[in-house]
Design an enzyme around this catalytic site. Structure first.
Site, PDB file in Angstrom:
ATOM      1  N   ALA A   1       0.948  -1.218   0.102  1.00 23.58           N
ATOM      2  CA  ALA A   1      -0.141  -0.036   0.158  1.00 23.58           C
ATOM      3  C   ALA A   1       0.913   1.090  -0.016  1.00 23.58           C
ATOM      4  CB  ALA A   1      -0.871   0.046   1.160  1.00 23.58           C
TER       5      ALA A   1
ATOM      6  N   CYS B   1       5.057   0.096 -12.052  1.00 23.21           N
ATOM      7  CA  CYS B   1       4.980   1.185 -12.734  1.00 23.21           C
ATOM      8  C   CYS B   1       6.269   1.102 -13.606  1.00 23.21           C
ATOM      9  CB  CYS B   1       5.019   2.530 -12.029  1.00 23.21           C
ATOM     10  SG  CYS B   1       5.974   2.748 -10.670  1.00 23.21           S
TER      11      CYS B   1
ATOM     12  N   ASP C   1       1.965  -3.157   4.267  1.00 27.01           N
ATOM     13  CA  ASP C   1       3.432  -2.655   3.440  1.00 27.01           C
ATOM     14  C   ASP C   1       4.287  -3.065   4.619  1.00 27.01           C
ATOM     15  OD1 ASP C   1       3.969  -0.633   1.143  1.00 27.01           O
ATOM     16  OD2 ASP C   1       5.477  -1.029   2.703  1.00 27.01           O
TER      17      ASP C   1
ATOM     18  N   GLY D   1      -1.697   5.624  -2.185  1.00 29.72           N
ATOM     19  CA  GLY D   1      -2.349   6.084  -3.436  1.00 29.72           C
ATOM     20  C   GLY D   1      -3.407   5.524  -3.809  1.00 29.72           C
ATOM     21  N   LYS D   2      -3.208   3.988  -4.097  1.00 30.46           N
ATOM     22  CA  LYS D   2      -4.278   3.290  -4.726  1.00 30.46           C
ATOM     23  C   LYS D   2      -5.263   2.736  -3.466  1.00 30.46           C
ATOM     24  CE  LYS D   2      -1.033   2.171  -8.394  1.00 30.46           C
ATOM     25  NZ  LYS D   2       0.083   2.826  -7.650  1.00 30.46           N
TER      26      LYS D   2
HETATM   27  C1  LIG Z   1       5.161   0.786  -5.786  1.00 25.17           C
HETATM   28  S1  LIG Z   1       5.215   1.042  -4.248  1.00 25.17           S
HETATM   29  C2  LIG Z   1       3.459   1.221  -3.559  1.00 25.17           C
HETATM   30  C3  LIG Z   1       2.813   2.377  -3.937  1.00 25.17           C
HETATM   31  C4  LIG Z   1       1.460   2.705  -3.468  1.00 25.17           C
HETATM   32  N1  LIG Z   1       0.458   1.403  -3.655  1.00 25.17           N
HETATM   33  C5  LIG Z   1       0.707   3.958  -3.863  1.00 25.17           C
HETATM   34  O1  LIG Z   1      -0.003   3.856  -4.812  1.00 25.17           O
HETATM   35  O2  LIG Z   1       0.956   4.792  -3.318  1.00 25.17           O
HETATM   36  C6  LIG Z   1       5.795  -0.578  -3.513  1.00 25.17           C
HETATM   37  C7  LIG Z   1       5.504  -0.870  -2.183  1.00 25.17           C
HETATM   38  O3  LIG Z   1       6.084  -2.096  -1.735  1.00 25.17           O
HETATM   39  C8  LIG Z   1       6.459  -2.075  -0.531  1.00 25.17           C
HETATM   40  N2  LIG Z   1       7.240  -3.451  -0.168  1.00 25.17           N
HETATM   41  C9  LIG Z   1       8.365  -3.874  -0.470  1.00 25.17           C
HETATM   42  N3  LIG Z   1       8.561  -5.252  -0.337  1.00 25.17           N
HETATM   43  C10 LIG Z   1       7.192  -5.561   0.149  1.00 25.17           C
HETATM   44  C11 LIG Z   1       7.002  -6.801   0.724  1.00 25.17           C
HETATM   45  N4  LIG Z   1       7.821  -7.711   0.848  1.00 25.17           N
HETATM   46  N5  LIG Z   1       5.881  -6.891   1.136  1.00 25.17           N
HETATM   47  C12 LIG Z   1       4.778  -6.003   1.026  1.00 25.17           C
HETATM   48  N6  LIG Z   1       5.267  -4.602   0.721  1.00 25.17           N
HETATM   49  C13 LIG Z   1       6.314  -4.493   0.243  1.00 25.17           C
HETATM   50  C14 LIG Z   1       7.270  -0.832  -0.343  1.00 25.17           C
HETATM   51  O4  LIG Z   1       7.662  -0.400   1.050  1.00 25.17           O
HETATM   52  C15 LIG Z   1       6.463   0.209  -1.218  1.00 25.17           C
HETATM   53  O5  LIG Z   1       5.935   0.988  -0.265  1.00 25.17           O
END
Ligand SMILES: C[S@@+](CC[C@H](N)C(=O)[O-])C[C@H]1O[C@@H](n2cnc3c(N)ncnc32)[C@H](O)[C@@H]1O
Length: 409
Positions: free
Chosen positions: A219, A342, A242, A223-224
């Protein structure tokens, strides 16, 4: 400050924000010009470095001159240059970019140039990724209608940002320039949020229904999650997972402003978290917005192409596969898993999904373009994947796949 940005120790926008805070007397316009010039250098760095090899004086000054040339009028810029610099700038301006090797013209490292080779219409994609992006807003369905918000934005000072409805997302509004919207009352009241139209469309693929149990597995700053919660009309239960407590903490004020009461933020441990295990086979829909190279967002984060390396990419691809496997375990029979990035790189996108499907035959791939078209009427894509691109759709680059777990029966 440009020197610090080019050390790649911190994200460019973080270095810029710190620098702006340490120059409190600087006016808004000067700030905007400095930010634009720095981002322009990051977009065209390889090309500018090649240009900076000719000329005299410190090369960092020549880079800065090239960046400033993109934001200042010619007389304003040239009044700060000596005769030699003016002659050098004239020479550089006379070079036809088409005469440069492709990776220099597009300003990307060689390893990335090779990986992008097979992408369809690669040149127009790279050209679009090297342009500044507009600002997309999303209207919070819990607190307003797009037409009303649009009408309000067209009155008063925000009108100079030319607010327009986004072409595909029914909730989006596009603004030109870089308005500081976080000081606007409608932002403070939670009526609008910043969200690229592509991100809105991929969230729509989750197609959550009222009363369901949904997991936003990565999360981040929410944003989503915010759009998912609004599509659920604040009913059911929406877990915002997260591994980063700091990112989820940034999401909390946004959740509070939104007026949603169905979101449950949970910091999970990477690997086998017990709360994830407890949700095994229970969620109607799970969104994995995976950590990725972010190369689809180069319009906004041009430093990412310089901060990524083949090794960091390989580590990301492994993390994505691990997350996908854990998140998939939470999906109920008949439920859906949406995998999104992305990124524009096939190894983070199509190849990741193909590898998952090969190992998990209980999941099948649905046609994402049809599901997106249900919500976004003007969007005609050819499936099965959602691929949004700045050159074709005016959004950041996004990828998504919708997978369905077969019913137990
Ligand atoms: C692309 S970003 C997410 C952006 C968010 N969904 C938004 O729309 O604002 C990817 C996220 O994955 C999280 N992440 C990394 N490894 C993870 C894991 N093993 N399990 C869950 N989340 C993880 C990161 O901390 C980061 O916040």
């Amino acid at each position: 400050m440009l020197g610090e940005v080019l050390q790649w120790e911190h994200a460019a926008d973080a270095v810029l924000s710190r620098w702006m805070r340490s120059h409190p007397k600087m006016g808004m316009r000067d700030r905007a010009e400095v930010a634009e010039a720095v981002f322009d250098v990051l977009r065209h760095l390889r090309r500018y470095r090649q240009f900076a090899e000719s000329g005299t004086g410190p090369s960092s000054r020549r880079l800065a001159v090239l960046g400033l040339a993109s934001v200042l009028s010619r007389p304003a810029l040239e009044s700060g240059l000596d005769d030699t610099e003016r002659a050098w700038l004239d020479h550089v301006r006379s070079i036809d970019p088409a005469s440069l090797p492709r990776a220099v013209r597009d300003s990307i490292p060689d390893w990335l140039d090779r990986r992008l080779e097979a992408l369809p219409e690669r040149d127009s994609l790279m050209q679009a990724l090297n342009q500044p992006a507009p600002l997309d807003l999303r209207v919070n369905l819990m607190k307003g209608e797009r037409d009303d918000i649009l009408a309000q934005l067209r009155e008063g000072p925000s009108a100079r940002h030319d607010p327009q409805p986004t072409p595909y997302s029914p909730w989006g509004i596009r603004l030109q320039g870089r308005p500081a919207i976080n000081r606007w009352p409608m932002f403070e009241k939670g009526q609008i949020e910043v969200q690229d139209e592509g991100s809105q469309i991929l969230t729509a693929l989750v197609a959550p229904r009222r009363g369901e149990m949904i997991i936003d597995y990565c999360a981040g700053a929410g944003g989503k999650t915010l759009l998912l919660g609004a599509l659920m009309r604040s009913t059911g239960r929406l877990y915002a997972f997260d591994v980063s407590a700091a990112r989820l903490a940034r999401a909390k004020p946004r959740f509070a402003r939104s007026g949603l009461s169905n979101i449950v933020p949970v910091v999970i441990a990477p690997g086998g978290d017990t709360r994830v295990k407890r949700l095994r086979g229970k969620a109607h829909r799970v969104l994995v917005d995976a950590p990725c190279s972010g190369l689809g967002t180069l319009r906004r984060n041009p430093d990412l192409k310089w901060r990524q390396h083949p090794d960091s990419l390989a580590a990301l691809v492994q993390t994505q596969a691990d997350i996908l496997k854990q998140a998939a375990s939470c999906v109920a029979p008949g439920g859906r898993l949406v995998y999104a990035t992305c990124s524009i790189l096939p190894e983070e996108n199509e190849k990741q999904v193909e590898a998952f499907l090969a190992e998990n035959p209980e999941f099948t791939l649905l046609d994402a373009s049809k599901i997106a078209a249900d919500r976004c009427k003007n969007l005609t894509l050819s499936g099965p994947y959602l691929r949004m691109r700045p050159d074709l759709h005016g959004t950041d680059g996004f990828f998504a796949a919708v997978l369905e777990r077969k019913d137990a029966a």
